[in-house]
Structure formats: C-alpha cells, structure tokens
Design an enzyme around this catalytic site. Structure first.
Site, PDB file in Angstrom:
ATOM      1  N   ARG A 168      39.220  54.256  56.005  1.00 55.32           N
ATOM      2  CA  ARG A 168      40.381  54.213  55.179  1.00 55.32           C
ATOM      3  C   ARG A 168      40.735  55.522  54.576  1.00 55.32           C
ATOM      4  NH1 ARG A 168      43.967  50.170  54.895  1.00 55.32           N
ATOM      5  NH2 ARG A 168      44.406  50.802  52.692  1.00 55.32           N
ATOM      6  N   ARG A 185      48.952  48.927  40.119  1.00 53.51           N
ATOM      7  CA  ARG A 185      47.819  48.148  39.302  1.00 53.51           C
ATOM      8  C   ARG A 185      47.392  49.011  38.003  1.00 53.51           C
ATOM      9  NH1 ARG A 185      45.159  44.010  42.566  1.00 53.51           N
ATOM     10  NH2 ARG A 185      46.118  43.772  44.647  1.00 53.51           N
ATOM     11  N   PRO A 194      43.228  35.238  39.420  1.00 49.06           N
ATOM     12  CA  PRO A 194      42.327  34.706  39.868  1.00 49.06           C
ATOM     13  C   PRO A 194      41.703  35.518  40.953  1.00 49.06           C
ATOM     14  CG  PRO A 194      43.676  32.950  39.606  1.00 49.06           C
ATOM     15  CD  PRO A 194      44.494  34.167  39.558  1.00 49.06           C
ATOM     16  N   GLU A 195      40.177  35.982  40.923  1.00 49.71           N
ATOM     17  CA  GLU A 195      39.600  36.838  41.830  1.00 49.71           C
ATOM     18  C   GLU A 195      38.352  35.946  42.344  1.00 49.71           C
ATOM     19  OE1 GLU A 195      38.622  40.756  40.849  1.00 49.71           O
ATOM     20  OE2 GLU A 195      40.135  40.869  39.221  1.00 49.71           O
ATOM     21  N   LYS A 203      40.102  35.129  48.348  1.00 52.71           N
ATOM     22  CA  LYS A 203      40.542  34.506  47.212  1.00 52.71           C
ATOM     23  C   LYS A 203      41.207  33.127  47.922  1.00 52.71           C
ATOM     24  CE  LYS A 203      41.907  38.900  44.949  1.00 52.71           C
ATOM     25  NZ  LYS A 203      43.235  39.607  44.242  1.00 52.71           N
TER      26      LYS A 203
END
Length: 258
Positions: A151, A249, A2-3, A59
């Site tokens: 980042r 991922r 679930p996102e 989430k």
C-alpha cells in the site's frame, strides 16, 4: 458502525437463536434492505430450510442453510435480535425470520445503508466477497505484512480498506495504531519489519479483547474510552489527544505516543 467484534457478536446471536432450526416464515417489512433478491424469491429460497453453522468474514455474516446462503452486512446501524414472534415489532425491524412458536430472528436497521443478499451457491458467495481482503481475525502475520507493504497510502486508510483487510473500522484502527505507537498518517509502505510485526501483535490483542466484549469497548485503559471526552487525554501519557479527518473518517491519536 458495527465492526468485526460486533458482527462476531451477531454471529453468536444467530447461532444461539437459529442454528438447527427450520425457517418457517420470512416476513419482509421493508424491501429497501434487500439487494438483488425479491421478497418472493427470498421466501422461496429460505422457507423450509434449516439454519446451519453461520460464518463471518470481516463485517459480513454468512447465514448458511445447507443450500442458499443469506449474507448480511450491517452498515452503520444494523443488528440481529432474537425475539418471540408475539413481541411487538419495532419500527426498524426490517426482516423477520420465524423459527418456531417462541423464536424469531429479526434484522433491525435504522439507516438501511446495507442489508441482505442471497447467494444460491458458493460461486455467488465468492462473487459477493471478491473485493474483501483477508479477515483481520484470521489473517497470518505474513499475509498481513504483505498486504500493508503493497500500500502507498496512509496507514489508517490501509487498515480501514476492506479490500486490504476485512473487518477493521474507524474505532479499531485508531485503537490499534495508538497501541502500536504509529501515527495514522504515516505511509503504510514505509513501515519497517519491526513496525509491521508490532502492529500485527497489537491488532490481534485488541481484536481478541473486543470480540470477548462483543464490541470495541470504551474502557478507561483504551483510547476508545477517551476519544469522546470533552477534553480527551491519552490514557497512557496524559497528553491531549489530537483530532483530524483521514479519508473522510474522524481520527484520534496521541501526538506524544504516536
């Protein structure tokens, strides 16, 4: 997994099924989904309380009661289901909230990777969410650009890091990067200002469509509609899609468009 769009859908289930209703009974069928709270403490805190307007951050789903807040995280396989108390209980129904003779909210989860937390006040809510970045659906463009520019890792990793931006998962990150024409392995800190603005715009558009659908939809015009094809091709240019793993991922992208 679930996102954000899925959890927004669960928020709507909670609203339609339980908002304004008194929690008459809490049945914990599997304590493995409880974190930092016992069955008895959960019952004592919630029974007799009334569910109010729920909230979502990334989430996480926040089930408000005007007192303690129940926080739910759905992991890989969790969901909320609105049922009747006399409906057959399924094997993966872990916690049942009976609201009336004809209404029961169920937390259903096969793999039990996350679950339920209880916060007694706002300071405890804040502590549970302290590692979450701004919500991807609510973040301003300025906040978004600032978070990314700080980042040093890959763009895909930055987008799926919940401490940077809360709510995006694997499918949405790949979809957004494909729409923006950016390679998932490119460095987040190397993006130009036009790149960041384009990425933000496509994130907003993809999220709005996915929230309306209640999931990340596998549409023919979307990358997500083709990533699991036997011979996946880009829906924009027809080039064969590439696959790799980034930060553990599975990642899909178009070598021509990105």
């Amino acid at each position: 997994m679930p996102e954000l769009p899925d959890v927004e859908g669960f928020r709507k289930v909670l609203t339609s099924c339980a908002k304004g209703r008194i929690i008459q009974r809490v049945d914990v069928r599997d304590t493995g989904v409880l974190h930092g709270v016992s069955t008895r403490s959960l019952r004592d805190a919630l029974e007799g309380r009334r569910f109010t307007e729920p909230e979502r951050h990334g989430k996480w789903l926040l089930a408000r009661t005007g007192g303690p807040t129940l926080l739910l995280h759905f992991g890989m396989t969790g969901r909320l289901v609105c049922s009747r108390p006399d409906d057959a209980v399924e094997a993966h129904d872990r916690v049942l909230f009976t609201l009336s003779r004809d209404r029961q909210l169920r937390f259903r989860d096969q793999r039990k990777l996350q679950g339920l937390w209880l916060a007694h006040d706002e300071s405890e809510v804040a502590a549970l969410l302290e590692r979450q970045g701004p919500d991807a659906l609510a973040v301003s463009r300025e906040e978004f650009e600032t978070a990314l520019s700080a980042r040093r890792g890959s763009l895909k990793t930055a987008l799926t890091d919940q401490s940077v931006l809360a709510g995006l998962g694997n499918l949405l990150a790949d979809e957004i990067l494909w729409r923006a024409g950016l390679h998932p392995a490119s460095r987040a800190s190397d993006l130009t200002e036009p790149d960041r603005r384009r990425l933000y715009t496509h994130m907003r558009r993809a999220l709005r469509s996915a929230v309306t659908a209640g999931c990340v939809p596998p549409r023919d015009s979307w990358l997500t509609g083709h990533r699991d094809d036997p011979a996946p091709a880009c829906p924009r240019c027809g080039t064969s899609l590439r696959r790799s793993r980034m930060a553990g991922r599975g990642t899909v992208w178009c070598p021509q468009c990105q």
